[in-house]
Design an enzyme around this catalytic site. Structure first.
Site, PDB file in Angstrom:
ATOM      1  CB  CYS A 106      -0.961   0.143   1.144  1.00 25.75           C
ATOM      2  SG  CYS A 106      -2.272  -1.211   1.005  1.00 25.75           S
TER       3      CYS A 106
ATOM      4  CG  ASN B 273      -6.575  -0.491   1.143  1.00 24.50           C
ATOM      5  OD1 ASN B 273      -5.846  -0.178   0.300  1.00 24.50           O
ATOM      6  ND2 ASN B 273      -6.075  -1.265   2.286  1.00 24.50           N
TER       7      ASN B 273
ATOM      8  CG  HIS C  99      -3.276   3.576   1.740  1.00 28.10           C
ATOM      9  ND1 HIS C  99      -3.556   3.250   0.649  1.00 28.10           N
ATOM     10  CD2 HIS C  99      -3.272   2.452   2.628  1.00 28.10           C
ATOM     11  CE1 HIS C  99      -4.080   1.999   0.553  1.00 28.10           C
ATOM     12  NE2 HIS C  99      -3.629   1.516   1.630  1.00 28.10           N
TER      13      HIS C  99
END
Ligand code: UT7
Length: 338
Positions: free
Chosen positions: A118, A295, A265
């Site tokens: 990520c 996500n 993020h």
């Protein structure tokens, strides 16, 4: 110093994104596993995510996002000097997704995948910046592209992870900033990692430790699905993100109130609210899209950038801070002037 003793600078000259058409709501997940819209919204803020339809690949999403980023940068994809694809959900074991993207543009420019999960986009931004300011390349494409949905455990056993993730791609073009009168540029990228927590969020499957890498036992043990210690990840994310943000702002010589936009993020809306609170960032300076997309790992931040562009938030002079945390653990932050 760059070529001829002049200090080289790199700037973000274009952004683009691509989400699959297929919307998967929390109600849709309720049919697949024991979960509820209420639990998902309360714990993560997510209301729906996009998942690919059969046959749709990471390179398909990446191509659309990349073409838009190039168009907005005013260049043809053929003019790129290098392609970087941060991803944790590669199209094949090898070669990397970047090669299937590069194929779409033809030619022989170098490309590679970058594996920092990520935080992959921030890591790639750092590499693209270094490649440009060293004078090696003029135009580097960074395209985060993820198809998580085909690798998630859609039974109740996998619900803690599965409800969080979505598919998508987001791209930027990083170019040499040659106009001295235009101060746009990547002012800093700060990166960190802590491999001691690698197994707090990981997929054991396909390990070099297994005979023949894949075997029936591994399948029975469901080792091909992601495993996560959610609470541990959460605690580290809310500590590390404000820390690295402060480091990056410091390195860039920028004060927090000078930042126009903070893009984090998109792992969990609660994480981002925590981080904004801890860093005393007013809510109106933060954009989130996890409610709509979940996500998307390395694609989340460039998708946010592309949406910010669409909303007119990246006008010349705007200062933007990007911060991420993910599996590895890996984390990082960047300060960029548009
Ligand atoms: O890019 C980095 C990626 N990941 C992250 O950043 C994730 C960070 N962690 C988190 O976001 C949170 O830890 C989660 C959203 C994953 C979980 O929230 P939590 O408040 O930490 O819940 P929990 O894991 O402690 O689980 C609480 C309960 C458990 O039931 P019991 O043991 O209390 O009976 C779970 O089994 O919630 C249950 N649960 C669910 N229930 C309904 C776990 N997943 C689900 C689900 N639906 N999807």
């Amino acid at each position: 110093m760059g070529i001829g003793g002049r200090r080289m600078r790199a700037r973000i000259s274009g952004t683009g994104m691509c989400l699959p058409e297929r919307r998967v709501t929390n109600k849709d997940l309720e049919v697949m596993m024991e979960t509820s819209d209420e639990w998902i919204v309360q714990r993560s803020g997510i209301r729906e995510r996009r998942w690919v339809s059969e046959g749709e690949t990471p390179a398909d999403l990446a191509e659309v996002a990349s073409r838009t980023a190039c168009e907005r940068a005013g260049i043809d994809p053929e003019e790129l000097d290098c392609i970087i694809v941060p991803t944790l959900s590669s199209q094949y074991e090898f070669p990397g997704t970047s090669f299937f993207l590069q194929e779409r543009f033809g030619g022989t420019v170098p490309c590679f995948d970058l594996r920092a999960q990520c935080t992959g986009f921030i890591y790639s931004l750092s590499i693209a910046n270094a490649l440009v300011i060293s004078g090696q390349y003029q135009r580097v494409l960074v395209c985060g592209a993820e198809v998580h949905s085909t690798g998630l455990d859609k039974s109740t056993e996998g619900r803690d992870v599965t409800v969080l993730f979505g598919d998508g791609a987001g791209a930027i073009v990083v170019e040499a900033a040659e106009d001295d009168s235009n101060p746009a540029g990547i002012l800093d990228v700060t990166l960190h990692a802590q491999g001691k927590y690698a197994k707090k969020l990981w997929v054991p499957w396909g390990s070099a430790l297994f005979p023949e890498r894949l075997n029936a036992d591994a399948l029975d043990e469901r080792l091909h699905f992601p495993r996560m210690d959610g609470r541990h990840v959460f605690k580290n994310a809310v500590t590390r993100m404000p820390e690295v943000m402060a480091e990056s702002l410091d390195a860039a010589g920028v004060k927090k109130p000078d930042i126009d936009l903070f893009l984090f993020h998109q792992a969990n809306l609660r994480i981002n609210e925590f981080v904004a609170n801890a860093a005393e960032i007013p809510a109106e300076k933060v954009r989130n899209n996890i409610q709509r997309y979940g996500n998307c790992s390395a694609a989340s931040i460039p998708i946010l950038l592309s949406e910010a562009h669409d909303e007119g938030l990246l006008e010349p002079g705007k200062l933007v801070c990007l911060t991420g945390f993910g599996s590895g653990f890996s984390w990082g932050s960047a300060v960029v002037r548009f």
